[in-house]
Design a protein around this motif. Structure first.
Motif, PDB file in Angstrom:
ATOM      1  N   SER A  41       0.927  -1.088   0.063  1.00  0.00           N
ATOM      2  CA  SER A  41      -0.029  -0.179   0.081  1.00  0.00           C
ATOM      3  C   SER A  41       0.894   1.374   0.023  1.00  0.00           C
ATOM      4  O   SER A  41       2.265   1.335   0.416  1.00  0.00           O
ATOM      5  CB  SER A  41      -1.038  -0.095   1.291  1.00  0.00           C
ATOM      6  OG  SER A  41      -0.083   0.109   2.266  1.00  0.00           O
ATOM      7  N   LYS A  47      -3.187  10.591   0.699  1.00  0.00           N
ATOM      8  CA  LYS A  47      -3.259   9.709  -0.394  1.00  0.00           C
ATOM      9  C   LYS A  47      -3.111  10.199  -1.679  1.00  0.00           C
ATOM     10  O   LYS A  47      -3.579  11.358  -2.217  1.00  0.00           O
ATOM     11  CB  LYS A  47      -4.575   8.827  -0.249  1.00  0.00           C
ATOM     12  CG  LYS A  47      -4.599   7.944   1.126  1.00  0.00           C
ATOM     13  CD  LYS A  47      -5.791   7.234   0.968  1.00  0.00           C
ATOM     14  CE  LYS A  47      -6.097   6.315   2.128  1.00  0.00           C
ATOM     15  NZ  LYS A  47      -7.230   5.525   2.327  1.00  0.00           N
ATOM     16  N   GLY A  71      -4.349   1.868  -1.366  1.00  0.00           N
ATOM     17  CA  GLY A  71      -3.838   3.179  -0.449  1.00  0.00           C
ATOM     18  C   GLY A  71      -4.123   4.440  -1.352  1.00  0.00           C
ATOM     19  O   GLY A  71      -3.615   5.498  -0.928  1.00  0.00           O
ATOM     20  N   PHE A  72      -4.743   4.390  -2.656  1.00  0.00           N
ATOM     21  CA  PHE A  72      -4.906   5.552  -3.429  1.00  0.00           C
ATOM     22  C   PHE A  72      -6.198   6.184  -3.248  1.00  0.00           C
ATOM     23  O   PHE A  72      -7.148   5.194  -2.990  1.00  0.00           O
ATOM     24  CB  PHE A  72      -4.513   5.222  -4.917  1.00  0.00           C
ATOM     25  CG  PHE A  72      -3.106   4.979  -5.057  1.00  0.00           C
ATOM     26  CD1 PHE A  72      -1.984   5.656  -5.570  1.00  0.00           C
ATOM     27  CD2 PHE A  72      -2.605   3.285  -5.362  1.00  0.00           C
ATOM     28  CE1 PHE A  72      -0.824   5.339  -6.039  1.00  0.00           C
ATOM     29  CE2 PHE A  72      -1.436   3.086  -5.421  1.00  0.00           C
ATOM     30  CZ  PHE A  72      -0.516   4.047  -5.824  1.00  0.00           C
ATOM     31  N   GLU A  73      -6.302   7.446  -3.535  1.00  0.00           N
ATOM     32  CA  GLU A  73      -7.538   8.170  -3.551  1.00  0.00           C
ATOM     33  C   GLU A  73      -8.192   8.108  -5.059  1.00  0.00           C
ATOM     34  O   GLU A  73      -7.044   8.157  -5.827  1.00  0.00           O
ATOM     35  CB  GLU A  73      -7.733   9.514  -2.879  1.00  0.00           C
ATOM     36  CG  GLU A  73      -8.986  10.142  -2.948  1.00  0.00           C
ATOM     37  CD  GLU A  73      -8.923  11.590  -2.209  1.00  0.00           C
ATOM     38  OE1 GLU A  73      -9.748  12.324  -2.379  1.00  0.00           O
ATOM     39  OE2 GLU A  73      -7.791  11.874  -1.710  1.00  0.00           O
ATOM     40  N   GLU A 276       4.292  11.690   5.619  1.00  0.00           N
ATOM     41  CA  GLU A 276       4.156  10.340   5.746  1.00  0.00           C
ATOM     42  C   GLU A 276       4.694   9.724   6.915  1.00  0.00           C
ATOM     43  O   GLU A 276       4.579   8.391   6.984  1.00  0.00           O
ATOM     44  CB  GLU A 276       4.448   9.662   4.446  1.00  0.00           C
ATOM     45  CG  GLU A 276       3.968  10.312   3.197  1.00  0.00           C
ATOM     46  CD  GLU A 276       4.566   9.508   1.957  1.00  0.00           C
ATOM     47  OE1 GLU A 276       5.186   8.555   2.183  1.00  0.00           O
ATOM     48  OE2 GLU A 276       4.153   9.798   0.724  1.00  0.00           O
TER      49      GLU A 276
END
Length: 277
Positions: A41, A47, A71-73, A276
């Protein structure tokens, strides 16, 4: 009218939708590729956003779910004229295009995206449906960055996006002196700061501190280094603890715009830009 929605895990509880994802991943695996690994992820509080251009809800359902789990938008774009506005408003990591046989409009759209100054820097991937004939060649001529022939292992697309996400973490300075780091853009001449096209108003001292931190993401700057950046003419006479006050104000200001804390405090060492951590 733009149709935008985020895919939740609960959306896959409906039997027909769940079967679409299972069949897609099963077909990709049968082609000899590695199965989808959801453990890889994208870590972090902000994101990366991926625009998915398609008029097929099932296409967005499948790929929106795969990217969401990784884990991406994601954001769905259904109109041909919406992509440029979406890029300007959201600064996406990449665009995924649903490419179908005989769809000449998608080729023209990709060509326009890669030849227009405001959009050509955004990576574009064409996901080409089976039996598409010359569409592959036409997309290459249009300047598309990557082409995936369906069906394929989702891991291939994720690897490509992870590579783009890694490059997005690097800071770069434009010819006009603008510092760009992810969704941040700092204008040196005007001392203006933008996050996803929205301006964050701040005093010059905070601007100088932020510019130093963004120029080298992850590097821990000591208070002495930050004083030399923000007050170069008075560095020797400035109390280094004054940096803490300005960093606290800057942190609060950024949190209100970004939605998370992007400045890390390293005990007895200093501060770092680390969205992050």
């Amino acid at each position: 009218m733009r149709t935008t929605f985020k895919l939740a895990i609960s959306d896959l509880r409906e039997p027909r939708r769940a079967s679409i994802v299972r069949v897609y991943c099963h077909r990709a695996h049968l082609r000899g590729s590695q199965p989808y690994d959801v453990s890889k992820s994208v870590d972090g509080l902000m994101k990366p956003l991926v625009l998915i251009a398609s008029k097929d809800p099932d296409f967005f359902l499948v790929f929106g779910h795969i990217l969401s789990v990784a884990g991406f938008e994601t954001q769905l774009i259904t109109g041909d004229r919406e992509i440029a506005r979406a890029i300007a408003a959201t600064a996406p990591l990449a665009i995924i295009m649903d490419c179908r046989p005989g769809d000449r409009a998608i080729v023209k759209q990709c060509s326009w995206l890669k030849s227009t100054a405001a959009t050509k820097a955004t990576p574009v991937a064409g996901l080409v449906a089976p039996r598409s004939g010359r569409l592959h060649l036409d997309l290459i001529k249009a300047g598309v960055d990557e082409i995936f022939s369906r069906p394929f292992a989702p891991e291939q697309l994720l690897t490509w996006l992870h590579g783009k996400a890694g490059l997005a973490k690097l800071s770069r300075e434009t010819d006009s002196g603008e510092l760009v780091q992810g969704d941040f853009r700092l204008e040196r001449q005007t001392h203006r700061t933008f996050f996803r096209q929205n301006e964050i108003v701040m005093p010059p001292i905070e601007f100088k501190l932020l510019r130093s931190l963004l120029a080298q993401p992850g590097k821990v700057f000591s208070r002495e280094e930050l004083v030399a950046t923000a007050w170069p003419e008075h560095a020797a006479a400035t109390d280094v603890r004054g940096v803490d006050v300005h960093i606290a104000r800057l942190r609060k200001r950024l949190r209100a715009s970004v939605g998370s804390d992007v400045i890390r405090t390293v005990r007895s060492a200093g501060y770092a830009f680390a969205p992050e951590w």
